[in-house]
Design an enzyme around this catalytic site. Structure first.
Site, PDB file in Angstrom:
ATOM      1  N   LEU A 106      88.449  -2.660-101.009  1.00  0.00           N
ATOM      2  CA  LEU A 106      89.885  -2.080-101.031  1.00  0.00           C
ATOM      3  C   LEU A 106      90.360  -2.880 -99.696  1.00  0.00           C
ATOM      4  CD1 LEU A 106      89.825   1.662-101.568  1.00  0.00           C
ATOM      5  CD2 LEU A 106      90.181  -0.112-103.125  1.00  0.00           C
ATOM      6  N   ASP A 107      91.591  -3.233 -99.667  1.00  0.00           N
ATOM      7  CA  ASP A 107      92.275  -3.672 -98.473  1.00  0.00           C
ATOM      8  C   ASP A 107      92.259  -2.761 -97.280  1.00  0.00           C
ATOM      9  OD1 ASP A 107      93.030  -5.895 -99.933  1.00  0.00           O
ATOM     10  OD2 ASP A 107      94.865  -5.324-100.480  1.00  0.00           O
ATOM     11  N   LYS A 108      92.335  -3.244 -96.223  1.00  0.00           N
ATOM     12  CA  LYS A 108      92.347  -2.379 -94.957  1.00  0.00           C
ATOM     13  C   LYS A 108      93.389  -1.441 -94.872  1.00  0.00           C
ATOM     14  CE  LYS A 108      93.504  -2.570 -89.768  1.00  0.00           C
ATOM     15  NZ  LYS A 108      94.148  -3.273 -88.876  1.00  0.00           N
TER      16      LYS A 108
END
Length: 342
Positions: A166-168
């Site tokens: 998942l993105d930050k």
């Protein structure tokens, strides 16, 4: 009414298979590097000798590598405190970058489900998943290594146990595998479409259709390698969505990902003219009041745990920061409705 947006792709099944990453189960030939203990190393502790005369790592890092089985003494696993003799033979196995990462118990790991080989977690926003340039410390992987020491596989990569990313600034559900075999099984499930992921997003503008499909290929942006873009020669990418609510200036959406390309949701919704609210890379830099990040949340995850073989679905509600943004927009809509009725 449904909406479908399709594009062409030159990709073929054969080329996709050829470019897919090798299975974690594929056998790898591991050739150790040999080192003979010099006379002046006699009676030294093994970890002290390694740090002083072999170098490359600190003494504490060599201790972790010894615990992980990356160093053999005369063909046997051993302990950092072992005293050496001149002529002892050390076999130094190839070391993955993550094998020397310092576990960090201060990193939050919110476990929703755990069995012998699988963990499902709820990732908070602002947490980078694995080390990368500019984010060498304080990642989810550091927290996972503290919580689950068995993830330390010295033959792996810098993202031990990570099945997908998942993105930050994306919150929500993620899968972590405890064993190499489980990583392979879950990645195959993902490639076969047996792992189903659903996200909640807030996008700019009003989507008139009740549901739709965005089926256009995605590849690396030709002009900015840090971004992805819709490209006819990209990899096939499909997003299915339905509208949950229409709010002042925004649409609240539930989206499913039959494919899982990097930044897929953000690229696809930007492509149809409705960028994700708060997206600093692909969207309008300003979002609704109170939004401090991109409005993307991994809401639901369906998979078959390798141990039980029985399909399970996990769900986690919106975190407080995103829920409060929705409530504010819903309140604004209510005020506007009352004004219109006067």
């Amino acid at each position: 009414m449904a909406r479908r947006i399709a594009g062409s792709s030159r990709s073929r099944a054969g080329s996709r298979l050829a470019s897919s990453p090798a299975s974690p189960l594929a056998p790898k030939e591991i050739t150790p590097r040999l080192h003979v203990v010099a006379p002046w190393g006699a009676r030294m502790r093994l970890d002290a000798y390694l740090s002083q005369y072999v170098g490359e790592h600190s003494r504490s890092e060599w201790r972790r590598l010894l615990d992980a089985g990356s160093v053999m003494l005369n063909g046997q696993m051993t302990k950092p405190a072992t005293r050496l003799s001149a002529g002892d033979r050390l076999a130094l196995l190839p070391i993955a970058p993550h094998a020397v990462l310092e576990p960090d118990p201060t990193i939050p790991v919110d476990v929703l489900y755990e069995d012998e080989v699988l963990v499902v977690i709820n990732k908070p926003t602002g947490l980078v998943v694995h080390p990368a340039p500019g984010h060498e410390n304080g990642t989810l992987v550091h927290g996972l290594l503290a919580r689950f020491p068995e993830l330390r596989d010295p033959s792996g990569q810098m993202r031990p146990g990570i099945v997908h990313r998942l993105d930050k600034d994306t919150s929500g559900l993620m899968i972590v595998a405890k064993t190499t075999e489980a990583v392979g099984t879950l990645q195959r499930q993902m490639q076969q479409g047996r792992i189903r992921k659903r996200y909640r997003l807030l996008v700019a503008g009003t989507i008139e259709e009740e549901q739709g499909i965005i089926d256009v290929p995605i590849g690396r942006d030709r002009f900015n390698r840090q971004r992805m873009a819709v490209r006819p020669d990209g990899r096939p990418a499909r997003t299915e969505f339905r509208v949950l609510d229409r709010l002042p200036g925004y649409t609240y959406v539930d989206a499913g990902l039959p494919t899982g390309r990097t930044h897929q949701l953000r690229v696809h919704f930007t492509h149809i003219g409705h960028p994700v609210a708060g997206d600093q890379t692909y969207g309008r830099r300003r979002g609704p009041a109170g939004l401090r990040r991109q409005f993307v949340h991994s809401r639901e995850l369906t998979l078959t745990p390798p141990k039980s073989g029985k399909e399970r679905t996990f769900a986690v509600e919106l975190p407080t920061d995103l829920a409060s943004v929705l409530l504010t927009l819903q309140a604004e809509r209510g005020v506007a409705g009352r004004r219109a009725s006067l």
